[in-house]
Design a protein around this motif. Structure first.
Motif, short mmCIF file in Angstrom:
data_model
loop_
_atom_site.label_atom_id
_atom_site.label_comp_id
_atom_site.label_asym_id
_atom_site.label_seq_id
_atom_site.Cartn_x
_atom_site.Cartn_y
_atom_site.Cartn_z
N ALA A 334 0.84 -1.25 -0.05
CA ALA A 334 -0.09 0.10 -0.19
C ALA A 334 0.78 1.02 0.02
CB ALA A 334 -0.90 -0.07 1.26
N SER A 335 0.15 2.34 -0.06
CA SER A 335 0.93 3.78 0.01
C SER A 335 1.01 4.20 1.33
CB SER A 335 0.28 4.68 -0.83
OG SER A 335 0.06 4.28 -2.23
N ASP A 336 1.99 4.55 1.85
CA ASP A 336 1.90 4.83 3.29
C ASP A 336 1.14 5.99 3.88
OD1 ASP A 336 2.81 4.75 5.99
OD2 ASP A 336 4.76 5.94 5.68
N GLY A 337 0.27 5.81 4.87
CA GLY A 337 -0.67 6.79 5.04
C GLY A 337 -2.16 6.36 4.85
N GLY A 379 -4.57 3.74 -2.72
CA GLY A 379 -4.04 3.42 -1.67
C GLY A 379 -3.38 2.05 -1.36
N ARG A 380 -4.24 1.12 -1.70
CA ARG A 380 -3.78 -0.39 -1.95
C ARG A 380 -3.34 -0.08 -3.40
NH1 ARG A 380 -7.98 -4.63 -0.35
NH2 ARG A 380 -9.64 -3.44 -1.66
N VAL A 381 -1.92 -0.72 -3.45
CA VAL A 381 -1.12 -0.45 -4.84
C VAL A 381 -1.14 -1.88 -5.48
CG1 VAL A 381 0.86 0.01 -5.94
CG2 VAL A 381 -0.07 1.59 -4.20
N LEU A 382 -0.62 -2.76 -4.82
CA LEU A 382 -0.51 -4.21 -5.55
C LEU A 382 -0.96 -5.19 -4.61
CD1 LEU A 382 3.22 -3.39 -6.70
CD2 LEU A 382 1.17 -3.67 -8.15
N GLY A 383 -1.32 -6.23 -5.09
CA GLY A 383 -1.36 -7.48 -4.17
C GLY A 383 -0.20 -8.59 -4.41
N VAL A 384 0.82 -8.62 -3.78
CA VAL A 384 1.53 -9.89 -4.03
C VAL A 384 1.49 -11.16 -3.49
CG1 VAL A 384 3.90 -10.62 -3.55
CG2 VAL A 384 3.68 -8.04 -4.15
N THR A 406 9.68 -2.26 -5.61
CA THR A 406 10.03 -1.14 -4.97
C THR A 406 9.18 0.15 -5.58
OG1 THR A 406 12.06 -0.68 -6.20
CG2 THR A 406 12.26 -1.76 -4.15
N PHE A 407 8.71 0.95 -4.54
CA PHE A 407 8.12 2.26 -4.93
C PHE A 407 8.40 3.21 -3.58
CE2 PHE A 407 4.39 -0.22 -4.13
CZ PHE A 407 3.90 0.55 -3.02
N GLU A 408 8.56 4.48 -3.60
CA GLU A 408 8.54 5.47 -2.59
C GLU A 408 7.47 5.41 -1.87
OE1 GLU A 408 10.07 9.44 -2.83
OE2 GLU A 408 10.85 8.93 -4.68
N ASN A 409 7.37 5.28 -0.58
CA ASN A 409 6.32 5.07 0.41
C ASN A 409 5.55 4.00 0.35
OD1 ASN A 409 4.26 5.48 -1.81
ND2 ASN A 409 3.34 6.88 -0.52
N LYS A 410 6.21 2.87 0.05
CA LYS A 410 5.81 1.60 0.12
C LYS A 410 5.54 1.09 1.55
CE LYS A 410 7.95 -2.93 -0.49
NZ LYS A 410 8.97 -3.95 -1.03
N TYR A 411 4.37 0.49 1.69
CA TYR A 411 3.91 0.00 3.06
C TYR A 411 3.37 -1.10 3.07
CZ TYR A 411 1.50 -0.28 7.24
OH TYR A 411 0.75 -0.73 8.51
N MET A 412 3.49 -2.12 3.79
CA MET A 412 2.79 -3.36 4.17
C MET A 412 2.84 -3.94 5.71
SD MET A 412 5.61 -6.12 2.60
CE MET A 412 7.29 -6.01 3.16
N ARG A 413 1.83 -4.60 5.88
CA ARG A 413 2.01 -5.38 7.10
C ARG A 413 2.98 -6.46 7.12
NH1 ARG A 413 -3.77 -6.50 10.04
NH2 ARG A 413 -2.58 -7.90 11.08
N HIS A 414 3.64 -6.73 8.27
CA HIS A 414 4.62 -7.98 8.28
C HIS A 414 4.07 -9.28 8.86
CE1 HIS A 414 6.86 -4.18 7.61
NE2 HIS A 414 7.65 -5.02 6.92
N ASP A 415 2.76 -8.97 9.39
CA ASP A 415 2.13 -10.21 10.06
C ASP A 415 0.87 -11.14 9.35
OD1 ASP A 415 0.45 -8.13 10.51
OD2 ASP A 415 0.28 -8.49 12.58
#
Length: 425
Positions: A334-337, A379-384, A406-415
């Protein structure tokens, strides 16, 4: 066959991928589509709610089958618009899509036909809702009646929170017209499981189960989102649970809708809570889940067009629905934020890596093609998504694949998939 897919998110990308695997699909169009869907389909600049333009396009291009991915057009009656012109279309009619379009309708349906769900009351005015809360047990759940992008649900632990929630939904109209009516229901605890099913109005055939992570941050903290990741199958959806749901939930829902003169044809998504008192229905959706489609469709062995045509023609009972004996995990980048505010327009690198690996997918949710390349556009960019022999392996593979992009402001949950560790997978 020529196929048109309506929608622009990760779900529609997964559907486009599945359709591209069909021997029957010669040409695929998607309206409006996104930068990832372009790989399989010709994207057409028509919005999902522009029914007249969609119908005209389908007639002009002699489309053999249109697949509706999104909830808004289904609830708005896009299927009726296509059928009125004699076009073949997959999805429920407006009078059946109300099962998602109105929480109050679906709760009343479940009560009338004894389908297990949480106790509840419907409210048309904030005064009545506030009066009811004075005597309610907490925690309690407030739901906007209409479509709210999966975000119109508030869990309130105290009377003060609940009063604020009523104000948010009914007075401030945070979820727009979705909040003109409201459902207040008892809070249920347990594991949440999503089950998608193909339906032809009489017969219902369930796909493999999935489990979603809705909160924005690790540890299920933060705000509700459209979904930050998912895994399939759910280890908590046992044979016993499945048999109970087939007997008391899925077929009774089909029969109830038919009895109401609203035969349901398309995809029925049942959100279940596995409570101490047995499985109960949280909600219904009238289409593929997003991101659930991204883990369920890659595991399906059947030709998706064969199954959809059987649904439209009322012969789903002839189809033997089959899924691979493996697992899949999807991690949303997702995009951070997100889901509050975030910047768009950042170039995405590394997408080509997925082509080099079997069993790995990158479904685009919010992307756009520009002169600079493919950029973030939501907000949600990609589903890996990655498959594996079991859930733990699929999770390891999916997280490894998130590093390729990779992209700037890339955000994801780690769990994502943390529940997998609570059972021996």
């Amino acid at each position: 066959m020529k196929v048109l897919i309506v929608g622009s998110g990760g779900r529609e990308h997964a559907i486009a991928w599945a359709v591209s695997q069909s021997a029957k699909a010669d040409k695929i169009y998607c309206a409006p589509g996104n930068a990832g869907i372009e790989e399989y389909a010709e994207c057409v600049n028509i919005g999902a709610m522009e029914f007249d333009k969609l119908v005209a396009f389908a007639k002009e291009k002699e489309i053999d089958l249109t697949i509706i991915g999104m909830d808004d057009p289904l609830v708005g009656g896009v299927v009726d618009a296509f059928e009125a012109e004699g076009l073949r279309v997959f999805g429920p009619r407006k009078n059946a899509a109300i099962i998602e379009g109105s929480k109050a309708f679906s709760k009343d349906l479940m009560k009338k036909y004894n389908i297990p769900t949480a106790g509840y009351e419907n409210f048309d005015s904030d005064e009545k809702a506030l009066a009811y809360l004075e005597t309610a047990k907490f925690p309690i759940v407030l739901k906007a009646d209409g479509l709210a992008l999966g975000k119109g649900v508030l869990i309130c632990n105290t009377l003060e929170e609940a009063k604020e929630g009523v104000k948010t939904i009914m007075e401030d109209k945070k979820f727009g017209d979705a909040g003109n009516r409201m459902v207040i229901e008892e809070f249920m605890t347990g594991r949440e499981v999503s089950v998608l099913a193909f339906c032809d109005g009489k017969t219902i055939k369930c796909m493999t189960s999935a489990q979603d992570h809705k909160r924005a941050k690790d540890g299920d903290q933060g705000l509700n989102t459209g979904g930050m990741g998912t895994f399939s199958p759910s280890p908590f959806y046992t044979k016993e649970v499945e048999e109970f749901c087939e007997k008391y939930v899925y077929q009774p829902t089909m029969d109830a809708m038919a009895a109401e003169g609203r035969p349901f044809v398309g995809i029925l998504f049942t959100g279940l809570m596995l409570t101490e008192d047995g499985p109960k229905v949280l909600e219904y959706n009238a289409r593929f889940g997003d991101p659930e489609a991204q883990v369920v469709l890659p595991r399906m062995k059947n030709d998706i067009i064969d199954v959809m045509e059987a649904c439209i023609d009322g012969r789903l009972d002839e189809i033997n629905l089959q899924f691979e004996d493996n697992a899949a995990v999807c991690v949303v980048l997702a995009s951070d934020g997100y889901p509050v505010s975030y910047e768009k327009g950042y170039v995405i690198n590394g997408l080509e890596e997925f082509k080099k690996h079997d069993g790995y997918y990158c479904f685009h949710a919010g992307t756009k093609r520009t002169d600079k390349g493919i950029v973030t556009n939501g907000g949600r960019v990609l589903g890996v998504t990655a498959k594996g022999a079991n859930l733990k392996e699929a999770r390891k593979n999916a997280y490894a694949a998130t590093e390729w992009v990779t992209f700037e402001n890339k955000y994801m949950r780690h769990d994502i998939g943390k529940a997998i560790d609570d059972v021996e997978a």
